[in-house]
Design an enzyme around this catalytic site. Structure first.
Site, short mmCIF file in Angstrom:
data_model
loop_
_atom_site.label_atom_id
_atom_site.label_comp_id
_atom_site.label_asym_id
_atom_site.label_seq_id
_atom_site.Cartn_x
_atom_site.Cartn_y
_atom_site.Cartn_z
N HIS A 96 135.66 70.90 38.94
CA HIS A 96 135.60 69.45 38.76
C HIS A 96 134.97 69.05 37.43
O HIS A 96 135.11 67.91 36.99
CB HIS A 96 134.88 68.78 39.93
N ASP A 127 136.20 75.13 43.70
CA ASP A 127 135.49 74.38 42.66
C ASP A 127 134.89 75.28 41.59
O ASP A 127 133.74 75.13 41.19
CB ASP A 127 134.40 73.49 43.27
N SER A 209 126.29 69.96 37.23
CA SER A 209 127.40 70.76 37.75
C SER A 209 127.80 71.86 36.79
O SER A 209 127.96 71.63 35.59
CB SER A 209 128.61 69.87 38.01
#
Length: 360
Positions: A96, A127, A209
């Site tokens: 992502h 992911d 992230s």
């Protein structure tokens, strides 16, 4: 208050404004008022226990060792973090973070001009993604540990670029293991479901992230990915999740060697689905839109229009719930699938699960 299972991904916008609080007058302590009759400080501090100093020194050593391996990834629309995987320029990050982009700007924690990078491959169901920088000079690969050896209570540090503040570090513990969590849909793929996620109290903010969750030996044991959200109060402090390092390194090795994921280790029914709702708009099951020819669902007699309501006795009111059940199973397992047919009748079939393809 019951905490929602909804989780948010932690990509930050590239532009960040910093708010600076007012300072204190010299020689005063925040929250205290200087007294004109107070005795002057002597400059000698009270003895400090050695254990806190030892822990502080350990933090400093770990940060010094690992931080050069953490990079900032910019796509033009957002930014996130990544980890230098090897000296060939491969960077491990979240799917992502890269989204639908195929080229990137990568900035090292040690500074210097941004480096051009390209997408090697993305694996949205898990992911994870690998990108590769063109300029490989001066890269410092991180050391990855075994997430299978983690214990609840271990101290960990989260390193990344939250809100664009590069090289930031937060501290916490491993607060739970073996979680199954699902994030939001994002560009370049659907909502990822992460199994065996590492839950941590180390704050994970937008931009973290793809960074590193690190133990006190300086080994990466997770990839910070999700932050829990309360639907009424927003982000839940101290409740974040990381992809375990064992999963991340397995996927990274496959992408680097083959250019894609060739073995997801995940089970699939062999259908494409969407959430079915009743007249009030409440989810009632998972509607089958199409069936893969020759797949497990096809062989079991599942057809488009059927609605999956349970798998192995576990209700599946939404597509997310179905995904969370399937990640606990393995390819080759036989699953009992309860169906509601278009005429309202119910039946149960046995499906031999196949492997989830790299594309989901």
């Amino acid at each position: 208050m019951q905490l929602s299972r909804k989780v948010l991904r932690t990509v930050a916008a590239p532009a960040v404004a910093a708010l600076v609080a007012g300072g204190c007058a010299p020689g005063t302590i925040p929250g205290e008022t200087a007294s004109p009759t107070a005795s002057p400080r002597t400059g000698t501090a009270a003895p400090v226990p050695s254990r806190p100093i030892e822990l502080e020194t350990t933090y400093e050593q770990v940060i010094k060792r690992v931080l050069p391996s953490i990079v900032q990834i910019t796509t033009g629309e957002a930014l996130g973090s990544g980890i230098v995987y090897d000296t060939d320029g491969h960077i491990l990050t979240n799917a992502h973070v890269v989204g639908a982009a195929t080229t990137f700007q990568v900035t090292l924690a040690t500074g210097g001009k941004p480096r051009r990078a390209r997408l090697v491959s993305s694996y949205p169901p898990g992911d994870l993604a690998i990108i590769q920088v063109e300029n490989k000079n001066g890269l410092t690969p991180a050391t990855f540990g075994r997430s299978a050896n983690l214990k609840v209570g271990q101290i960990v540090l989260a390193m990344g670029n939250p809100l664009g503040f590069s090289g930031s570090v937060t501290q916490g513990i491993v607060s739970a293991l073996g979680r199954t969590v699902t994030g939001e849909r994002h560009a370049g793929g659907g909502a990822a479901t992460i199994t065996n996620a590492v839950q941590t109290s180390a704050p994970i903010n937008p931009g973290n992230s793809g960074g590193a969750l690190v133990d006190l030996s300086g080994q990466v044991i997770g990839i910070p990915t999700l932050a829990a959200v309360d639907p009424n109060q927003g982000a839940a402090p101290g409740l974040g999740f990381a992809i375990p390092s064992d999963t991340a390194t397995d996927i990274a090795r496959q992408i680097i060697r083959y250019g894609r994921v060739v073995n997801s280790h995940r089970a699939a029914l062999g259908v494409r689905v969407g959430t079915a709702v009743d007249a009030e708009g409440d989810p009632v099951g998972v509607a089958v839109g199409s069936v893969s020819p020759g797949g497990g669902a096809d062989n079991a007699g599942i057809r488009p229009g059927d609605v999956i309501v349970k798998v192995n006795g576990t209700p599946t009111p939404t597509a997310t719930a179905l995904s969370q059940v399937l990640v606990t199973l393995k390819p080759g397992d036989a699953a009992k699938v309860e169906l509601m047919q278009p005429d309202g009748t119910k039946r149960t079939v046995t499906v031999v699960l196949s492997e989830l393809p790299a594309g989901g």
